[in-house]
Design an enzyme around this catalytic site. Structure first.
Site, mmCIF file in Angstrom:
data_model
loop_
_atom_site.group_PDB
_atom_site.id
_atom_site.type_symbol
_atom_site.label_atom_id
_atom_site.label_comp_id
_atom_site.label_asym_id
_atom_site.label_seq_id
_atom_site.Cartn_x
_atom_site.Cartn_y
_atom_site.Cartn_z
ATOM 1 N N GLN A 145 1.928 -5.991 -3.186
ATOM 2 C CA GLN A 145 2.438 -6.110 -1.812
ATOM 3 C C GLN A 145 3.764 -5.335 -1.666
ATOM 4 O O GLN A 145 3.932 -4.347 -2.355
ATOM 5 C CB GLN A 145 2.606 -7.595 -1.418
ATOM 6 C CG GLN A 145 1.286 -8.324 -1.201
ATOM 7 C CD GLN A 145 0.640 -8.847 -2.459
ATOM 8 O OE1 GLN A 145 1.287 -9.448 -3.280
ATOM 9 N NE2 GLN A 145 -0.641 -8.610 -2.618
ATOM 10 N N LYS B 195 1.900 2.216 -4.971
ATOM 11 C CA LYS B 195 2.460 1.666 -6.221
ATOM 12 C C LYS B 195 1.532 1.962 -7.394
ATOM 13 O O LYS B 195 1.982 2.322 -8.472
ATOM 14 C CB LYS B 195 2.646 0.137 -6.099
ATOM 15 C CG LYS B 195 3.622 -0.276 -5.010
ATOM 16 C CD LYS B 195 3.689 -1.783 -4.884
ATOM 17 C CE LYS B 195 2.423 -2.417 -4.344
ATOM 18 N NZ LYS B 195 2.094 -2.075 -2.961
ATOM 19 N N ASP C 170 0.809 -1.223 0.000
ATOM 20 C CA ASP C 170 0.000 0.000 0.000
ATOM 21 C C ASP C 170 0.842 1.274 0.000
ATOM 22 O O ASP C 170 0.436 2.301 0.537
ATOM 23 C CB ASP C 170 -0.951 0.030 1.223
ATOM 24 C CG ASP C 170 -1.926 -1.132 1.193
ATOM 25 O OD1 ASP C 170 -2.325 -1.531 0.089
ATOM 26 O OD2 ASP C 170 -2.288 -1.622 2.284
ATOM 27 N N THR D 7 -5.788 -11.608 3.807
ATOM 28 C CA THR D 7 -6.936 -10.999 3.139
ATOM 29 C C THR D 7 -8.044 -12.043 2.899
ATOM 30 O O THR D 7 -9.087 -11.705 2.357
ATOM 31 C CB THR D 7 -6.527 -10.403 1.781
ATOM 32 O OG1 THR D 7 -5.997 -11.462 0.975
ATOM 33 C CG2 THR D 7 -5.468 -9.323 1.938
ATOM 34 N N GLY E 239 -4.586 -4.299 -3.657
ATOM 35 C CA GLY E 239 -5.558 -3.240 -3.929
ATOM 36 C C GLY E 239 -4.761 -2.018 -4.350
ATOM 37 O O GLY E 239 -4.081 -1.405 -3.533
ATOM 38 N N HIS E 240 -4.754 -1.718 -5.640
ATOM 39 C CA HIS E 240 -3.987 -0.579 -6.152
ATOM 40 C C HIS E 240 -4.953 0.507 -6.600
ATOM 41 O O HIS E 240 -5.791 0.282 -7.456
ATOM 42 C CB HIS E 240 -3.103 -1.009 -7.326
ATOM 43 C CG HIS E 240 -2.113 -2.075 -6.966
ATOM 44 N ND1 HIS E 240 -1.350 -2.745 -7.884
ATOM 45 C CD2 HIS E 240 -1.769 -2.595 -5.764
ATOM 46 C CE1 HIS E 240 -0.580 -3.619 -7.262
ATOM 47 N NE2 HIS E 240 -0.814 -3.554 -5.978
HETATM 48 P P1 GDP Z 1 -0.704 0.349 -3.525
HETATM 49 O O1 GDP Z 1 -1.327 -0.911 -3.038
HETATM 50 O O2 GDP Z 1 0.760 0.402 -3.251
HETATM 51 O O3 GDP Z 1 -1.023 0.649 -4.958
HETATM 52 O O4 GDP Z 1 -1.338 1.519 -2.659
HETATM 53 P P2 GDP Z 1 -2.911 1.699 -2.303
HETATM 54 O O5 GDP Z 1 -3.612 2.173 -3.516
HETATM 55 O O6 GDP Z 1 -3.424 0.495 -1.622
HETATM 56 O O7 GDP Z 1 -2.829 2.814 -1.185
HETATM 57 C C1 GDP Z 1 -2.339 4.084 -1.428
HETATM 58 C C2 GDP Z 1 -3.459 5.112 -1.136
HETATM 59 O O8 GDP Z 1 -2.900 6.393 -1.047
HETATM 60 C C3 GDP Z 1 -4.493 5.208 -2.246
HETATM 61 O O9 GDP Z 1 -5.724 5.529 -1.685
HETATM 62 C C4 GDP Z 1 -3.968 6.352 -3.118
HETATM 63 O O10 GDP Z 1 -5.008 7.020 -3.830
HETATM 64 C C5 GDP Z 1 -3.388 7.249 -2.075
HETATM 65 N N1 GDP Z 1 -2.225 8.043 -2.497
HETATM 66 C C6 GDP Z 1 -1.228 7.701 -3.349
HETATM 67 N N2 GDP Z 1 -0.294 8.661 -3.381
HETATM 68 C C7 GDP Z 1 -0.698 9.629 -2.530
HETATM 69 C C8 GDP Z 1 -0.138 10.859 -2.094
HETATM 70 O O11 GDP Z 1 0.940 11.273 -2.489
HETATM 71 N N3 GDP Z 1 -0.862 11.563 -1.165
HETATM 72 C C9 GDP Z 1 -2.039 11.166 -0.675
HETATM 73 N N4 GDP Z 1 -2.648 11.904 0.219
HETATM 74 N N5 GDP Z 1 -2.599 9.989 -1.064
HETATM 75 C C10 GDP Z 1 -1.930 9.233 -1.965
HETATM 76 P P1 IMO Z 2 -0.938 -4.139 -2.175
HETATM 77 O O1 IMO Z 2 -0.531 -4.713 -3.508
HETATM 78 C C1 IMO Z 2 -0.891 -4.509 2.151
HETATM 79 C C2 IMO Z 2 -1.014 -8.575 3.779
HETATM 80 C C3 IMO Z 2 -2.237 -9.031 4.519
HETATM 81 C C4 IMO Z 2 -1.610 -9.974 5.531
HETATM 82 C C5 IMO Z 2 -0.502 -10.627 4.713
HETATM 83 C C6 IMO Z 2 -0.884 -11.990 4.148
HETATM 84 O O2 IMO Z 2 -2.223 -3.386 -2.209
HETATM 85 O O3 IMO Z 2 0.197 -3.379 -1.583
HETATM 86 P P2 IMO Z 2 -2.421 -12.713 2.122
HETATM 87 O O4 IMO Z 2 -3.888 -12.528 1.894
HETATM 88 O O5 IMO Z 2 -1.551 -12.127 1.070
HETATM 89 O O6 IMO Z 2 -2.066 -14.150 2.410
HETATM 90 O O7 IMO Z 2 -2.132 -11.916 3.497
HETATM 91 O O8 IMO Z 2 -0.217 -9.741 3.660
HETATM 92 N N1 IMO Z 2 -1.256 -8.067 2.420
HETATM 93 C C7 IMO Z 2 -1.168 -6.779 2.066
HETATM 94 N N2 IMO Z 2 -0.939 -5.675 2.812
HETATM 95 N N3 IMO Z 2 -1.039 -4.396 0.827
HETATM 96 C C8 IMO Z 2 -1.249 -5.483 0.056
HETATM 97 O O9 IMO Z 2 -1.265 -5.425 -1.285
HETATM 98 C C9 IMO Z 2 -1.370 -6.744 0.680
HETATM 99 N N4 IMO Z 2 -1.592 -7.999 0.243
HETATM 100 C C10 IMO Z 2 -1.511 -8.790 1.305
HETATM 101 O O10 IMO Z 2 -2.894 -7.947 5.127
HETATM 102 O O11 IMO Z 2 -0.995 -9.224 6.548
HETATM 103 MG MG MG Z 3 -2.877 -1.536 -1.791
#
Ligand code: GDP
Ligand code: IMO
Ligand code: MG
Length: 423
Positions: A223, A15, A12, A128, A39-40
């Site tokens: 991840q 990416k 999270d 998850t 979840g991206h």
């Molecule tokens: P990922 O799994 O690495 O793709 O990240 P996620 O999408 O799960 O979580 C990142 C969250 O932060 C999302 O809700 C993005 O919309 C948000 N986000 C990304 N970059 C920024 C930033 O620079 N500032 C803020 N405030 N939010 C951001």
């Molecule tokens: P993105 O791509 C954050 C965490 C779960 C748990 C561990 C194992 O959005 O960054 P799993 O279901 O993979 O066997 O769970 O990994 N986890 C993540 N945490 N971002 C993710 O993906 C994750 N995918 C799995 O919360 O701790």
């Molecule tokens: Mg994510």
């Protein structure tokens, strides 16, 4: 140019946003590991898109998106994500492909994941519950099914009978769960196979040809490094290799073909699920950062734990991935803080620890060594040039770069595409 984007923390990191920014220059965007546990989020002109399996490159016309053999695919999730994107007006027609070698998630994987998580013996990992671990386990113990196996009706039927018999025994004898009917799974999965037929591809062949033609490939990691099955905080990890090396085994291209690996790290640290987290905040900062950073996951809706930037953990990521540059995201989330800390080392039982430990007991007993930086106390979400960032924000980024020994090449100050600073 072939570039891998990896999460440098516990996932999270943002990416999705960074990949979206870099997609403009790419011809192919490829997921190489994980599954719909990811979840991206990508925000385009205020509209939010959440991707679990499909590479976010699908938002750009003219790009080819591939799901590599290293990914575990839940056909139900795949089909519903295609529908979700089409519902939002995204064109999916010949621009999305799935490796014939990708392993398939079955209902018994999801159920096993759930049953293990439900155990009241303190062994739950906070997964998850998408069946990711059990599916990868079957891949490694050679009782899994690949996409190409679903397409071969006779082989699929024969093998599913054997595999299901064993799964049902485990489910009933160990978990007192009634198990699954062969006909139901067979029919459902043959139906999925029909629906997925048009997406099936030979990932390795396509990518190697593209490389020969000088095309640009972007490898999308899911991840993060600290969730890596080998290099993360085992057993509180996911069941794949999010690290840069995973891009090769997960897509069928050679390490000699990778030009660059870019890490993505938040300006602070978060983690969702169980497991050690040395720099976790005390409650006051937890509340502020969780709410300003909207640190609630899209996959499971859980609140993410938040903490200070952990330099030791990030250095571990630099080393394992061979990072030469890093994108620092969500810097704007720290706007209101008076004082910002960076962890530069740990102490364990009074002794300095400068490398990220493997031992879970040590990891759980670490005391972070912090240095303090004054905040910038200013809204930076509209800043578009590095030199226009407040001095204290630049000092903070400079210190991160110094600690990691690599360049901060991108700074993100908001979730929109425009809120990106190229350094
Ligand atoms: P990922 O799994 O690495 O793709 O990240 P996620 O999408 O799960 O979580 C990142 C969250 O932060 C999302 O809700 C993005 O919309 C948000 N986000 C990304 N970059 C920024 C930033 O620079 N500032 C803020 N405030 N939010 C951001
Ligand atoms: P993105 O791509 C954050 C965490 C779960 C748990 C561990 C194992 O959005 O960054 P799993 O279901 O993979 O066997 O769970 O990994 N986890 C993540 N945490 N971002 C993710 O993906 C994750 N995918 C799995 O919360 O701790
Ligand atoms: Mg994510």
């Amino acid at each position: 140019m072939n570039t891998v984007i990896v999460g440098a923390q516990w996932g999270d990191e943002g990416k999705g946003k960074i990949i979206d920014i870099l997609t403009e220059k790419a011809d192919y965007i490829v997921r190489y590991q994980g599954g719909n546990n990811a979840g991206h989020t990508v925000v385009v002109r205020g509209e939010k898109f959440i991707f679990h399996l499909i590479p976010s490159g699908i938002l750009y016309p003219g790009k080819i998106c591939l799901i590599g053999n290293g990914v575990v695919v839940d056909p139900r999730a795949f089909i519903s994500e295609v529908e979700y994107l089409r519902g939002k007006g995204v064109k999916i027609d010949g621009n999305l492909l799935v490796s014939e070698r990708a392993h398939i998630i079955f209902p018994y994987h999801r159920v096993l994941d759930n049953l293990r998580e439900e155990k009241k013996d303190g062994t739950s990992l906070g997964t998850t519950r998408r069946g990711i671990g059990p599916c990868y386990a079957d891949k490694i113990t050679r009782v899994g099914f690949r996409l190409c196996d679903l397409l071969n009706a006779e082989y699929f039927a024969r093998r599913l009978k054997d595999v299901l018999a064993e799964k049902n025994e485990i489910l009933s004898k160990v978990y007192n769960f009634k198990g699954f009917e062969f006909d139901e799974i067979y029919d459902t999965y043959r139906d999925y196979a029909e629906k997925m037929k048009k997406y099936v591809c030979r990932c390795s062949g396509i990518l190697n040809k593209a490389i020969e033609k000088g095309k640009n490939i972007l490898f999308e990691g899911a991840q993060g490094t600290l969730l890596d099955i080998d290099y993360g905080t085992y057993p509180y990890v996911t069941s794949s290799n999010p690290v840069g090396g995973g891009a090769c085994t997960g897509t069928g291209i050679s390490p000699t073909k990778i030009d660059k690996i870019i890490g993505v790290a938040k300006a602070y640290t978060t983690r969702v699920g169980e497991g050690p987290f040395p720099t976790a905040f005390s409650s006051e900062h937890m509340r502020i950062v969780q709410s300003k950073g909207e640190e609630f996951g899209f996959t499971t809706g859980r609140a993410r734990r938040c903490g200070w930037f952990d330099g030791v953990l990030a250095r571990h990521s630099v080393l394992i991935n061979g990072l030469e540059e890093i994108a620092v995201t969500k810097l704007d989330v720290l706007d209101e803080l008076e004082l910002i800390k960076i962890c530069t080392a740990y102490k364990y039982k009074g002794k300095l620890v400068e490398d990220f430990p493997a031992d879970l007991e040590i990891l759980s007993g670490l005391e972070p060594v912090y240095e303090e930086h004054p905040g910038w106390k200013q809204d930076i979400s509209n800043v578009s040039k590095y030199n226009n960032l407040p001095l204290n924000a630049r000092k903070y980024l400079k210190r991160i770069s110094e600690l990691l020994g690599i360049k901060v090449s991108i700074v993100s100050v908001g979730s929109n595409r425009e809120q990106t600073i190229f350094v």
